[in-house]
Design a protein around this motif. Structure first.
Motif, PDB file in Angstrom:
ATOM      1  N   ILE A 431      30.643 -44.579  89.441  1.00 56.06           N
ATOM      2  CA  ILE A 431      31.964 -44.252  89.983  1.00 56.06           C
ATOM      3  C   ILE A 431      33.034 -44.558  88.944  1.00 56.06           C
ATOM      4  O   ILE A 431      33.913 -43.753  88.670  1.00 56.06           O
ATOM      5  CB  ILE A 431      32.223 -45.035  91.296  1.00 56.06           C
ATOM      6  CG1 ILE A 431      31.278 -44.528  92.393  1.00 56.06           C
ATOM      7  CG2 ILE A 431      33.680 -44.897  91.746  1.00 56.06           C
ATOM      8  CD1 ILE A 431      31.217 -45.417  93.627  1.00 56.06           C
ATOM      9  N   ASP A 435      31.547 -40.359  87.065  1.00 60.14           N
ATOM     10  CA  ASP A 435      30.367 -39.493  87.133  1.00 60.14           C
ATOM     11  C   ASP A 435      29.943 -39.327  88.599  1.00 60.14           C
ATOM     12  O   ASP A 435      29.020 -39.987  89.091  1.00 60.14           O
ATOM     13  CB  ASP A 435      29.253 -40.136  86.293  1.00 60.14           C
ATOM     14  CG  ASP A 435      28.093 -39.189  86.061  1.00 60.14           C
ATOM     15  OD1 ASP A 435      28.038 -38.141  86.756  1.00 60.14           O
ATOM     16  OD2 ASP A 435      27.243 -39.492  85.205  1.00 60.14           O
ATOM     17  N   SER A 436      30.632 -38.435  89.288  1.00 64.26           N
ATOM     18  CA  SER A 436      30.379 -38.299  90.729  1.00 64.26           C
ATOM     19  C   SER A 436      29.002 -37.706  90.994  1.00 64.26           C
ATOM     20  O   SER A 436      28.393 -37.963  92.026  1.00 64.26           O
ATOM     21  CB  SER A 436      31.465 -37.450  91.377  1.00 64.26           C
ATOM     22  OG  SER A 436      31.441 -36.144  90.880  1.00 64.26           O
ATOM     23  N   LYS A 437      28.516 -36.894  90.044  1.00 64.26           N
ATOM     24  CA  LYS A 437      27.199 -36.279  90.235  1.00 64.26           C
ATOM     25  C   LYS A 437      26.125 -37.373  90.238  1.00 64.26           C
ATOM     26  O   LYS A 437      25.260 -37.414  91.105  1.00 64.26           O
ATOM     27  CB  LYS A 437      26.954 -35.293  89.090  1.00 64.26           C
ATOM     28  CG  LYS A 437      26.022 -34.187  89.470  1.00 64.26           C
ATOM     29  CD  LYS A 437      26.061 -33.090  88.452  1.00 64.26           C
ATOM     30  CE  LYS A 437      24.741 -32.355  88.547  1.00 64.26           C
ATOM     31  NZ  LYS A 437      24.300 -31.830  87.280  1.00 64.26           N
ATOM     32  N   ALA A 439      26.609 -40.495  90.844  1.00 63.21           N
ATOM     33  CA  ALA A 439      26.822 -41.339  92.026  1.00 63.21           C
ATOM     34  C   ALA A 439      26.146 -40.704  93.242  1.00 63.21           C
ATOM     35  O   ALA A 439      25.474 -41.392  94.019  1.00 63.21           O
ATOM     36  CB  ALA A 439      28.317 -41.531  92.278  1.00 63.21           C
ATOM     37  N   ARG A 684      39.323 -42.581  92.420  1.00 62.34           N
ATOM     38  CA  ARG A 684      38.185 -43.344  91.887  1.00 62.34           C
ATOM     39  C   ARG A 684      38.337 -44.850  92.147  1.00 62.34           C
ATOM     40  O   ARG A 684      37.407 -45.522  92.578  1.00 62.34           O
ATOM     41  CB  ARG A 684      38.108 -43.097  90.380  1.00 62.34           C
ATOM     42  CG  ARG A 684      36.917 -43.726  89.721  1.00 62.34           C
ATOM     43  CD  ARG A 684      36.952 -43.487  88.222  1.00 62.34           C
ATOM     44  NE  ARG A 684      37.090 -42.058  87.934  1.00 62.34           N
ATOM     45  CZ  ARG A 684      37.322 -41.565  86.728  1.00 62.34           C
ATOM     46  NH1 ARG A 684      37.427 -42.376  85.693  1.00 62.34           N
ATOM     47  NH2 ARG A 684      37.447 -40.274  86.532  1.00 62.34           N
ATOM     48  N   TRP A 705      30.604 -33.628 100.975  1.00 59.34           N
ATOM     49  CA  TRP A 705      30.360 -34.037  99.581  1.00 59.34           C
ATOM     50  C   TRP A 705      31.475 -33.595  98.647  1.00 59.34           C
ATOM     51  O   TRP A 705      31.705 -34.190  97.603  1.00 59.34           O
ATOM     52  CB  TRP A 705      29.009 -33.500  99.088  1.00 59.34           C
ATOM     53  CG  TRP A 705      27.867 -34.304  99.630  1.00 59.34           C
ATOM     54  CD1 TRP A 705      27.037 -33.968 100.651  1.00 59.34           C
ATOM     55  CD2 TRP A 705      27.443 -35.607  99.187  1.00 59.34           C
ATOM     56  NE1 TRP A 705      26.121 -34.971 100.879  1.00 59.34           N
ATOM     57  CE2 TRP A 705      26.348 -35.986  99.993  1.00 59.34           C
ATOM     58  CE3 TRP A 705      27.892 -36.478  98.200  1.00 59.34           C
ATOM     59  CZ2 TRP A 705      25.696 -37.204  99.833  1.00 59.34           C
ATOM     60  CZ3 TRP A 705      27.235 -37.693  98.034  1.00 59.34           C
ATOM     61  CH2 TRP A 705      26.158 -38.046  98.852  1.00 59.34           C
ATOM     62  N   PHE A 708      33.795 -36.354  98.456  1.00 64.06           N
ATOM     63  CA  PHE A 708      33.195 -37.427  97.650  1.00 64.06           C
ATOM     64  C   PHE A 708      33.444 -37.163  96.153  1.00 64.06           C
ATOM     65  O   PHE A 708      33.942 -38.029  95.426  1.00 64.06           O
ATOM     66  CB  PHE A 708      31.683 -37.458  97.951  1.00 64.06           C
ATOM     67  CG  PHE A 708      30.899 -38.451  97.153  1.00 64.06           C
ATOM     68  CD1 PHE A 708      30.768 -39.757  97.581  1.00 64.06           C
ATOM     69  CD2 PHE A 708      30.251 -38.075  95.977  1.00 64.06           C
ATOM     70  CE1 PHE A 708      30.023 -40.685  96.849  1.00 64.06           C
ATOM     71  CE2 PHE A 708      29.517 -38.992  95.241  1.00 64.06           C
ATOM     72  CZ  PHE A 708      29.405 -40.293  95.684  1.00 64.06           C
ATOM     73  N   HIS A 709      33.121 -35.941  95.729  1.00 70.34           N
ATOM     74  CA  HIS A 709      33.276 -35.624  94.295  1.00 70.34           C
ATOM     75  C   HIS A 709      34.747 -35.658  93.874  1.00 70.34           C
ATOM     76  O   HIS A 709      35.086 -36.202  92.826  1.00 70.34           O
ATOM     77  CB  HIS A 709      32.669 -34.249  93.994  1.00 70.34           C
ATOM     78  CG  HIS A 709      31.171 -34.247  94.072  1.00 70.34           C
ATOM     79  ND1 HIS A 709      30.373 -34.830  93.126  1.00 70.34           N
ATOM     80  CD2 HIS A 709      30.325 -33.774  95.010  1.00 70.34           C
ATOM     81  CE1 HIS A 709      29.091 -34.710  93.464  1.00 70.34           C
ATOM     82  NE2 HIS A 709      29.040 -34.064  94.618  1.00 70.34           N
ATOM     83  N   SER A 711      37.173 -37.323  95.178  1.00 76.79           N
ATOM     84  CA  SER A 711      37.710 -38.693  95.177  1.00 76.79           C
ATOM     85  C   SER A 711      37.351 -39.410  93.886  1.00 76.79           C
ATOM     86  O   SER A 711      38.172 -40.140  93.324  1.00 76.79           O
ATOM     87  CB  SER A 711      37.135 -39.508  96.342  1.00 76.79           C
ATOM     88  OG  SER A 711      37.318 -38.843  97.532  1.00 76.79           O
ATOM     89  N   ILE A 712      36.125 -39.243  93.430  1.00 84.42           N
ATOM     90  CA  ILE A 712      35.688 -39.978  92.241  1.00 84.42           C
ATOM     91  C   ILE A 712      36.309 -39.382  90.976  1.00 84.42           C
ATOM     92  O   ILE A 712      36.569 -40.079  89.998  1.00 84.42           O
ATOM     93  CB  ILE A 712      34.148 -40.009  92.176  1.00 84.42           C
ATOM     94  CG1 ILE A 712      33.636 -40.880  93.318  1.00 84.42           C
ATOM     95  CG2 ILE A 712      33.651 -40.520  90.826  1.00 84.42           C
ATOM     96  CD1 ILE A 712      32.151 -40.924  93.464  1.00 84.42           C
ATOM     97  N   GLN A 713      36.572 -38.087  91.031  1.00 85.59           N
ATOM     98  CA  GLN A 713      37.139 -37.477  89.826  1.00 85.59           C
ATOM     99  C   GLN A 713      38.650 -37.687  89.706  1.00 85.59           C
ATOM    100  O   GLN A 713      39.211 -37.577  88.628  1.00 85.59           O
ATOM    101  CB  GLN A 713      36.797 -35.988  89.796  1.00 85.59           C
ATOM    102  CG  GLN A 713      35.399 -35.800  89.203  1.00 85.59           C
ATOM    103  CD  GLN A 713      34.689 -34.589  89.738  1.00 85.59           C
ATOM    104  OE1 GLN A 713      35.324 -33.607  90.068  1.00 85.59           O
ATOM    105  NE2 GLN A 713      33.384 -34.659  89.836  1.00 85.59           N
TER     106      GLN A 713
END
Ligand SMILES: Nc1ncnc2c1ncn2[C@@H]1O[C@H](COP(=O)(O)OP(=O)(O)OP(=O)(O)O)[C@@H](O)[C@H]1O
Length: 724
Positions: A431, A435-437, A439, A684, A705, A708-709, A711-713
């Motif tokens: 995270i 790197d959301s992928k 994660a 993030r 998802w 999710f992606h 948020s992390i990016q």
């Protein structure tokens, strides 16, 4: 102060439209009106002032003009407009469109407008008390500019290399080396054979050595990297090397963080007292106290004002101040702390630079640690640290032009809590790296993210799990998502019923009316401890998966279990005294419904009369002694307090809490719930902070998802210009 644009009145109408669209707050709009009343007539300045106020509300200290032009959306993060008057005729213009209409096409145009405006000071020397200041290419509200300027000046003084008058004058390098070798007898921070060059360096030891170079230092590191372990040794070392016994104070920004600091310092001290390797140090250890307080308490809050009892004219009586969870210290509090610190004192900031910044404006720790991964040590610092290191320091840590602040920062890089087998550790790392992928893969095990339609997926780490709606591709179609939702909700229900069953069972172990006070306290403590084993966190307030929605839902899910508690409790019909502030009742029966036994509550506003702080958590319990309901809190000195519910003013049910509120706490099993829809607040730092609250187990709830992606990016780099 002239407006050379021939469209008078336009800007304010547009600003009102922004307000109606939910882009800005009433406060932001009122600033424009206030400035207008103060004869600031240049509409370009009014627009900038509103944007600045909007940014301050989001935690930024200033509005940098280059970024405003370069990436306005990223900087301002305006949510999608939700017009309150559904005004199709009035199309809302974006900030850049509005500025262009006002004849501004570059940041230089804006700089010119600001310099020409009497309401803006553009030189630090100016004596004029203008509401706005333009400096370093950024616009400030005067108050925040003042904090920043004072912090920079105070830190610069403290960063000067120690000289006469320092706490540890004339310490020979050999003496220091010997002390460090005794305190850190094991060569490396990481003992695993697979450790990389940077992990083989004993950063804990170097953090101690670095502190002696000036009166200011930062020790940053992720969860469990040994910040407390290091600081206790550092205090022992300072105490031993100082000419006189040192007065050491420990503080943190919140009551909860202060209590946790006290607990971890006393654990670390206890460990050192048991160590046969440290027999020479036992006398020194006696002079280290674990007691810690909130910064507000330390500085002496003066009720009803922003002022503190301690300030430059009445400095704190101490030699060393350790501030834990420093990422949560906002700019105003940091300024007040530095102002109250005596010149000779040593300031040590501890914290995780990657965590969410403070709720209020500022990100001082984040700024002080910018670039810390790469070291950024100049030759002098590099050589100094190298002289205390058992292994060669990697060359990339060296930077000829490393900023002065980084010379005072040491980053601990190896987590003792999350080792290579810890899914939480791997997840937090992914995270943090954005790197959301990866994660998602960690959460979903070896399967590709989104490939599984299982509701709960097994993965190769037993300490992390995911509850998901469905696969990545499918959930982006909202209709399908709606169909999948009930299954996810059912999974969450089961998890909650199981997770909260522990403390509910504890409640049933209620001692009888004749039990001793000690037994009753032990029971209450076990309930509170059981409750803190399982906690839901969510980044948002609204929506089904926001705080309010989750708390209401969990209350319904637990209703049956809570009902059985009623049967075990003695007095039921005790009337409570309404009205109850946050959730007003219409009488005793309703009040009693609200204050059901087993209800965990969080105080949402400081209450000085009861000595309760925003964020304190209590539990409604029926007292075995008199059968009356009370809310039990554990004080920072670890004593229990039983408070009648009617005395509490602002509280909320807290089966679920926001990630912001969870900062500084840890829970054995943390359930991190993401919302169904993307939202500009998701970032993030927020996901990282939530995930790292997990002590042993993490369950991530992912309705979509895509969220999710995203948020992390998304990063929230707070604007601020500490010039150091
Ligand atoms: N060099 C070390 N040798 C042995 N044990 C260590 C060392 N460093 C840390 N530990 C242990 O690792 C655990 C975590 O350390 P510590 O609590 O100091 O970390 P922290 O960074 O303060 O954690 P938090 O994130 O909770 O603030 C503790 O049990 C501590 O005793």
């Amino acid at each position: 102060m002239t407006n050379d644009v021939n469209n008078e009145g336009t800007a304010l109408t547009e600003l009102e439209a922004w307000y109606n669209a939910g882009w800005i707050r009433a406060l932001d709009l009122n600033l424009a009106r206030f400035l207008q009343a103060e004869q600031v007539t240049d509409e370009r300045v009014l627009v900038l002032a509103v944007l600045l106020s909007h940014q301050v509300g989001r935690g930024h200290v200033c509005l940098p003009l280059k970024e405003l032009f370069g990436s306005p959306q990223l900087l301002l993060n305006l949510p999608p407009a939700h017009s309150r008057f559904a005004d199709d005729e009035h199309e809302i213009v974006s900030p850049l469109q509005l500025l262009t209409r006002l004849g501004v096409t570059t940041d230089a145009d804006l700089a010119g407008a600001l310099s020409a405006c009497d309401g803006v000071a553009d030189s630090p020397q100016t004596d004029a008390v203008t509401p706005l200041v333009y400096q370093h290419g950024a616009l400030y509200l005067r108050r925040y500019w003042h904090y920043e300027a004072r912090i920079a000046s105070a830190l610069q003084k403290r960063m000067q290399v120690s000289g006469p008058g320092s706490l540890t004058p004339d310490i020979a390098a050999e003496t220091l080396q010997q002390a460090l070798d005794e305190l850190f007898p094991h060569a490396a921070d990481s003992t695993t054979s697979s450790a990389t060059g940077i992990e083989r360096v004993n950063w804990q030891k170097l953090a101690c050595a670095n502190t002696l170079r000036s009166r200011f230092s930062v020790i940053t590191g992720g969860p469990g990297t040994g910040k407390t372990y290091t600081v206790v040794r550092l205090l022992a070392m300072l105490q031993r090397l100082a000419a006189e016994p040192l007065r050491i104070r420990l503080a943190a920004p919140t009551g909860k963080a202060a209590a946790r600091l006290k607990e971890s310092i006393s654990n670390a001290l206890h460990e050192m007292q048991q160590s046969t390797e440290l027999s020479e140090w036992q006398q020194v250890l006696q002079r280290i106290e674990s007691d810690s307080s909130t910064l507000h308490k330390l500085l002496g809050v003066q009720q009803g004002t922003r002022k503190f009892r301690h300030h430059r004219g009445n400095p704190l009586s101490l030699d060393v101040l350790v501030v834990d969870e420093a990422s949560m210290v906002d700019i105003e509090l940091m300024d007040a702390t530095l102002e109250a610190l005596p010149a000779h004192a040593q300031l040590i900031l501890l914290g995780d630079k990657d965590q969410l910044a403070s709720v209020e404006a500022g990100a001082v720790l984040g700024q002080l640690c910018q670039g810390a991964e790469q070291g950024g040590y100049n030759q002098q610092s590099f050589d100094y640290l190298q002289s205390f290191s058992d292994t060669p320091l990697p060359d990339f840590l060296r930077a000829a032009d490393g900023p002065s602040y980084l010379q005072h920062v040491v980053m601990l890089r190896v987590s003792r809590r999350f080792d290579g087998r810890s899914g939480v550790g791997h997840l937090a790392y992914a995270i943090n790296a954005g790197d959301s992928k990866r994660a998602a893969q960690l959460l979903l095990g070896s399967q590709a993210a989104g490939a599984s339609h299982e509701q709960q997926t097994a993965n190769s780490f037993s300490d992390i799990a995911v509850l998901q709606s469905t696969g990545t591709e499918a959930v982006s179609q909202r209709q399908l998502f709606a169909q999948q939702q009930p299954a996810l909700t059912e999974d969450l229900r089961r998890l909650c019923v199981q997770g909260f069953s522990g403390y509910l069972q504890q409640i049933k172990q209620r001692p009888d009316a004749q039990a001793s006070d000690g037994d009753i306290d032990t029971w209450a403590r076990s309930v509170l401890a059981g409750y803190s084993n399982f906690q839901l966190l969510t980044p948002v307030r609204e929506g089904e998966f926001g705080v309010a929605g989750l708390n209401a839902q969990i209350e319904r899910w637990l209703k049956a279990a809570l009902q059985t508690l009623k049967k075990t409790a003695a007095g039921e019909a005790e009337p409570l005294q309404p009205p109850l502030a946050t959730e007003k009742g219409n009488g005793a029966a309703q009040a009693s419904e609200q204050w059901y036994e087993g209800r965990p509550v969080m105080v949402t506003e400081n209450d000085y009369s009861l000595n309760l702080r925003n964020g304190d958590i209590g539990m409604v319990l029926v007292s075995p002694r008199d059968g009356r309901k009370r809310v039990v809190f554990v004080d920072s000195d670890n004593t229990l307090r039983w408070i009648l519910p009617s005395r509490l003013r602002e509280v909320q049910t807290v089966f679920a809490m926001t990630v912001h509120k969870s900062q500084g706490s840890e829970f054995t099993h943390t359930v991190m719930v993401l919302p169904e829809q993307d939202n500009p607040v998701l970032c993030r730092e927020l996901v990282y902070t939530g995930v790292t609250r997990a002590k042993k187990q993490l369950t991530m709830v992912v309705p979509d998802w895509h969220v999710f992606h995203q948020s992390i990016q998304r990063r929230t780099l707070r604007a601020g210009r500490l010039h150091l």
